[in-house]
Motif scaffolding. Structure first.
Motif, mmCIF file in Angstrom:
data_model
loop_
_atom_site.group_PDB
_atom_site.id
_atom_site.type_symbol
_atom_site.label_atom_id
_atom_site.label_comp_id
_atom_site.label_asym_id
_atom_site.label_seq_id
_atom_site.Cartn_x
_atom_site.Cartn_y
_atom_site.Cartn_z
ATOM 1 N N ALA A 1 57.843 19.268 -33.469
ATOM 2 C CA ALA A 1 57.820 20.722 -33.418
ATOM 3 C C ALA A 1 57.749 21.257 -34.842
ATOM 4 O O ALA A 1 57.870 20.494 -35.805
ATOM 5 C CB ALA A 1 59.082 21.266 -32.742
ATOM 6 N N VAL A 2 57.582 22.558 -34.954
ATOM 7 C CA VAL A 2 57.818 23.226 -36.225
ATOM 8 C C VAL A 2 59.308 23.550 -36.273
ATOM 9 O O VAL A 2 59.854 24.149 -35.339
ATOM 10 C CB VAL A 2 56.979 24.501 -36.368
ATOM 11 N N GLN B 1 56.568 21.336 -40.426
ATOM 12 C CA GLN B 1 56.070 20.591 -39.268
ATOM 13 C C GLN B 1 56.641 19.187 -39.224
ATOM 14 O O GLN B 1 56.574 18.432 -40.204
ATOM 15 C CB GLN B 1 54.542 20.510 -39.338
ATOM 16 N N VAL B 2 57.166 18.835 -38.056
ATOM 17 C CA VAL B 2 57.612 17.463 -37.794
ATOM 18 C C VAL B 2 56.755 16.899 -36.663
ATOM 19 O O VAL B 2 56.690 17.486 -35.581
ATOM 20 C CB VAL B 2 59.102 17.421 -37.401
ATOM 21 N N THR B 3 56.095 15.794 -36.940
ATOM 22 C CA THR B 3 55.268 15.126 -35.944
ATOM 23 C C THR B 3 55.822 13.734 -35.698
ATOM 24 O O THR B 3 56.064 12.989 -36.656
ATOM 25 C CB THR B 3 53.815 15.033 -36.421
ATOM 26 N N VAL B 4 56.043 13.397 -34.437
ATOM 27 C CA VAL B 4 56.585 12.085 -34.081
ATOM 28 C C VAL B 4 55.539 11.380 -33.211
ATOM 29 O O VAL B 4 55.326 11.762 -32.064
ATOM 30 C CB VAL B 4 57.918 12.198 -33.331
ATOM 31 N N SER B 5 54.919 10.389 -33.794
ATOM 32 C CA SER B 5 53.826 9.728 -33.088
ATOM 33 C C SER B 5 53.590 8.365 -33.685
ATOM 34 O O SER B 5 53.766 8.144 -34.887
ATOM 35 C CB SER B 5 52.551 10.564 -33.187
ATOM 36 N N SER B 6 53.163 7.435 -32.834
ATOM 37 C CA SER B 6 52.808 6.109 -33.322
ATOM 38 C C SER B 6 51.311 6.030 -33.613
ATOM 39 O O SER B 6 50.828 4.987 -34.062
ATOM 40 C CB SER B 6 53.220 5.052 -32.299
#
Length: 126
Positions: free
Chosen positions: A92-93, A121-126
């Motif tokens: 999310a932001v 911005q926080v992005t959580v992804s592989s």
């Protein structure tokens, strides 16, 4: 006026960690509560955590308890959000906000906060 500047957002893999920072400046004397909120695309802004700078009391949303830790550095007028064991749903932001006096009982209500940062911005992804 209180100015808040967030930093520390990044792309991280699931299970990873990040630390967000919120630096405050301006007239901060009466605004002793600092909250963290987040907003994902298509979703409402969600209260994550709050810390009362006067006594260090902390509050967390159930969704982040045990994984996130809010803390402060009074000398730097900065609040941190340490985020561990990140999940894709944490993406999310993230916004920092200031509330008058201290964290309110309804700390997760955005309307309680008077000043906001621009978000990171926080992005959580592989």
């Amino acid at each position: 006026q209180v100015q808040l500047v967030e930093s520390g957002g990044a792309l991280v893999q699931p299970g990873g960690s990040l630390r967000l920072s919120c630096a405050a400046s301006g007239y901060t004397l009466d605004y002793y509560g600092r909250g963290w909120f987040r907003q994902a695309p298509g979703k409402e802004r969600e209260g994550v955590s709050c810390i009362s700078l006067s006594d260090g009391s902390t509050y967390y949303a159930d969704s982040v308890k045990g994984r996130f830790t809010i803390s402060r550095d009074d000398a730097e007028n900065t609040v941190y959000l340490q985020m561990n064991s990140l999940k894709p749903e944490d993406a999310a932001v993230y916004y920092c906000a200031a509330v008058l006096h201290s964290c309110p009982p309804n700390f997760d209500e955005a309307a309680e906060y008077a000043y906001w940062g621009q978000g990171t911005q926080v992005t959580v992804s592989s």
